[in-house]
Design an enzyme around this catalytic site. Structure first.
Site, PDB file in Angstrom:
ATOM      1  N   SER A   1       8.883  -1.763  -4.228  1.00  0.00           N
ATOM      2  CA  SER A   1       9.598  -0.723  -4.290  1.00  0.00           C
ATOM      3  C   SER A   1      10.732  -0.989  -3.391  1.00  0.00           C
ATOM      4  O   SER A   1      10.535  -1.767  -2.209  1.00  0.00           O
ATOM      5  CB  SER A   1       8.888   0.562  -3.955  1.00  0.00           C
ATOM      6  OG  SER A   1       8.120   1.342  -5.120  1.00  0.00           O
TER       7      SER A   1
ATOM      8  N   ASP B   1      -5.090  -1.921 -11.431  1.00  0.00           N
ATOM      9  CA  ASP B   1      -4.428  -2.391 -10.251  1.00  0.00           C
ATOM     10  C   ASP B   1      -5.534  -2.542  -8.989  1.00  0.00           C
ATOM     11  O   ASP B   1      -6.120  -1.420  -8.650  1.00  0.00           O
ATOM     12  CB  ASP B   1      -3.214  -1.408 -10.113  1.00  0.00           C
ATOM     13  CG  ASP B   1      -2.344  -1.610  -8.586  1.00  0.00           C
ATOM     14  OD1 ASP B   1      -1.995  -3.004  -8.422  1.00  0.00           O
ATOM     15  OD2 ASP B   1      -1.729  -0.852  -8.068  1.00  0.00           O
TER      16      ASP B   1
ATOM     17  N   SER C   1      -4.762   2.341 -10.518  1.00  0.00           N
ATOM     18  CA  SER C   1      -5.646   2.261  -9.316  1.00  0.00           C
ATOM     19  C   SER C   1      -6.902   2.772  -9.242  1.00  0.00           C
ATOM     20  O   SER C   1      -7.173   3.582 -10.136  1.00  0.00           O
ATOM     21  CB  SER C   1      -4.643   2.288  -7.799  1.00  0.00           C
ATOM     22  OG  SER C   1      -4.671   3.773  -7.900  1.00  0.00           O
TER      23      SER C   1
ATOM     24  N   ASP D   1       5.446   1.231  -7.550  1.00  0.00           N
ATOM     25  CA  ASP D   1       4.776   2.965  -7.585  1.00  0.00           C
ATOM     26  C   ASP D   1       5.537   3.607  -6.321  1.00  0.00           C
ATOM     27  O   ASP D   1       5.832   4.822  -6.536  1.00  0.00           O
ATOM     28  CB  ASP D   1       3.323   2.355  -7.184  1.00  0.00           C
ATOM     29  CG  ASP D   1       2.675   3.699  -7.032  1.00  0.00           C
ATOM     30  OD1 ASP D   1       3.124   4.745  -7.579  1.00  0.00           O
ATOM     31  OD2 ASP D   1       1.494   4.002  -6.547  1.00  0.00           O
TER      32      ASP D   1
HETATM   33  P1  13P Z   1       5.048  -0.343  -3.717  1.00  0.00           P
HETATM   34  O1  13P Z   1       4.229   0.655  -2.754  1.00  0.00           O
HETATM   35  O2  13P Z   1       5.972  -1.209  -3.196  1.00  0.00           O
HETATM   36  O3  13P Z   1       5.670   0.698  -4.837  1.00  0.00           O
HETATM   37  O4  13P Z   1       3.781  -1.100  -4.246  1.00  0.00           O
HETATM   38  C1  13P Z   1       3.305  -0.865  -5.464  1.00  0.00           C
HETATM   39  C2  13P Z   1       1.983  -1.919  -5.863  1.00  0.00           C
HETATM   40  O5  13P Z   1       2.146  -2.852  -5.401  1.00  0.00           O
HETATM   41  C3  13P Z   1       1.041  -1.436  -6.567  1.00  0.00           C
HETATM   42  O6  13P Z   1       0.050  -2.496  -6.736  1.00  0.00           O
HETATM   43  O1  G3H Z   2      -0.921  -0.585  -4.142  1.00  0.00           O
HETATM   44  C1  G3H Z   2      -1.299   0.592  -4.426  1.00  0.00           C
HETATM   45  C2  G3H Z   2      -0.777   1.515  -5.450  1.00  0.00           C
HETATM   46  O2  G3H Z   2       0.768   1.760  -4.986  1.00  0.00           O
HETATM   47  C3  G3H Z   2      -1.570   2.485  -5.714  1.00  0.00           C
HETATM   48  O3  G3H Z   2      -1.828   3.328  -4.938  1.00  0.00           O
HETATM   49  O4  G3H Z   2      -4.128   3.555  -4.417  1.00  0.00           O
HETATM   50  O5  G3H Z   2      -2.610   5.442  -3.781  1.00  0.00           O
HETATM   51  O6  G3H Z   2      -3.026   4.965  -6.222  1.00  0.00           O
HETATM   52  P1  G3H Z   2      -2.902   4.158  -4.722  1.00  0.00           P
HETATM   53 ZN    ZN Z   3      -0.325  -3.719  -4.923  1.00  0.00          ZN
END
Ligand code: 13P
Ligand code: G3H
Ligand code: ZN
Length: 312
Positions: free
Chosen positions: A217, A83, A50, A259
């Site tokens: 998740s 991401d 990300s 994640d």
């Molecule tokens: P979760 O927060 O459900 O793990 O989603 C992760 C996600 O979509 C990362 O892009």
């Molecule tokens: O959708 C987001 C992912 O869970 C990444 O999270 O932006 O905290 O790295 P982050």
């Molecule tokens: Zn996402």
């Protein structure tokens, strides 16, 4: 095997009735846990980074960690994906910097603007052999600095998908069918239910086209309880039922993003370790069990949720 794009992975997943796991990576232990599980299970995998991960760990460190995993796991296909890319510039930096796939997330913009920015990223990416995921619809929850409230979240409108895909040329499409980011996806006491009717209508309009689910998740009770038992406070954390994700993977969903579950496993394990060993201070001692538990959680996802074990 060198880093690959997701093209071949998605073709096989679509026709094989399974999904490829896309797991977020932020440090060495997480990269190792995911890729060791995938190597042992002979599963293809998408490692995704990300904007927050690039800010935390640095682009080069993350690319080199993933390249190390490619060397250590030559038997499995690994894609490196951006991401929630927030701009053409972020996507370009990742395309130029070794990624094989990027997401441009302009889903918060009006439809025409989303098309325009996505098409610009697709043109640049395809010129450089990189594939693009785009998004239509808005998931609730927190992603990077953007916090979409439940009121502002909305499902993908199936009547928009053909025009969006044909005008942008994107390679996969993330849709909103009731999943959301983070550990608090559904109100405790309510029955979580994804909108399979929307997914099916999208798939009917986009035959053979790979669909992506974010916010997938399941927030395992085991780890929520562990966090709460050892000094944490996560009341009311609820995720997507695993059997609904398994069903989505059998349909047109080819990529499922996970994640928060890995974060929970890591945090729960470390909290427990410190509670049981207050005298310890060597990071290797608490990161080792955390890495081992993430690995077993990923294995469970590959085998029981995504259905991609043995598909490398
Ligand atoms: P979760 O927060 O459900 O793990 O989603 C992760 C996600 O979509 C990362 O892009
Ligand atoms: O959708 C987001 C992912 O869970 C990444 O999270 O932006 O905290 O790295 P982050
Ligand atoms: Zn996402």
């Amino acid at each position: 095997m060198a880093l690959v794009t997701t093209t071949e992975m998605f073709k096989k997943a679509y026709h094989g009735g399974y999904a490829v796991g896309a797991f977020n990576v932020n440090n060495m232990e997480i990269v190792q846990a995911i890729t060791e599980a995938c190597r042992e299970e002979k599963a293809p995998v998408i490692l995704q980074v990300s904007k927050g991960a690039r800010a935390y760990a640095n682009h080069t460190y993350l690319v080199k960690l993933v390249e190390a995993a490619v060397i250590e796991c030559p038997e499995i296909p690994i894609a490196l994906h951006l991401d929630h890319g927030d701009s053409f510039e972020t996507c370009k930096a990742c395309i130029d910097g070794g990624f094989t796939s990027v997401m441009i997330d302009a889903s918060s913009k009006p439809f025409a603007e989303n098309i325009e920015i996505t098409r610009k990223v697709v043109e640049y990416a395809h010129d450089h052999g990189v594939v693009v995921e785009a998004e239509l619809g808005a998931l609730a929850g927190i992603e990077d600095e953007v916090n979409v409230s439940a009121d502002n979240a909305h499902y993908t409108r199936p009547e928009e998908v053909e025009e969006f895909v044909s005008k942008t040329g994107c390679d996969s499409l993330a849709i909103a069918i009731g999943t959301s980011h983070g550990a608090y996806k559904f109100k405790p006491g309510t029955k979580p239910q994804l909108r399979f009717d929307i997914l099916e209508e999208v798939s009917r309009r986009l035959p053979e086209f790979p669909i992506v689910l974010h916010g997938s998740s399941s927030v395992p009770k085991e780890y929520v309880d562990m966090v709460n038992a050892y000094g944490g406070a996560m009341p009311g954390a609820v995720g997507v039922p695993e059997e609904q994700l398994r069903h989505a993977a059998q349909l047109s969903v080819c990529k499922i993003n996970i994640d928060s579950d890995l974060r929970l496993a890591m945090t729960g394990t470390i909290r427990k370790f410190f509670a049981e060993h207050p005298e310890k201070f060597d990071p290797r001692e608490y990161l080792k069990p955390a890495r081992a538990n993430i690995k077993e959680l990923v294995r469970h996802k590959l085998v029981d949720v995504l259905g991609c074990s043995g598909k490398a």
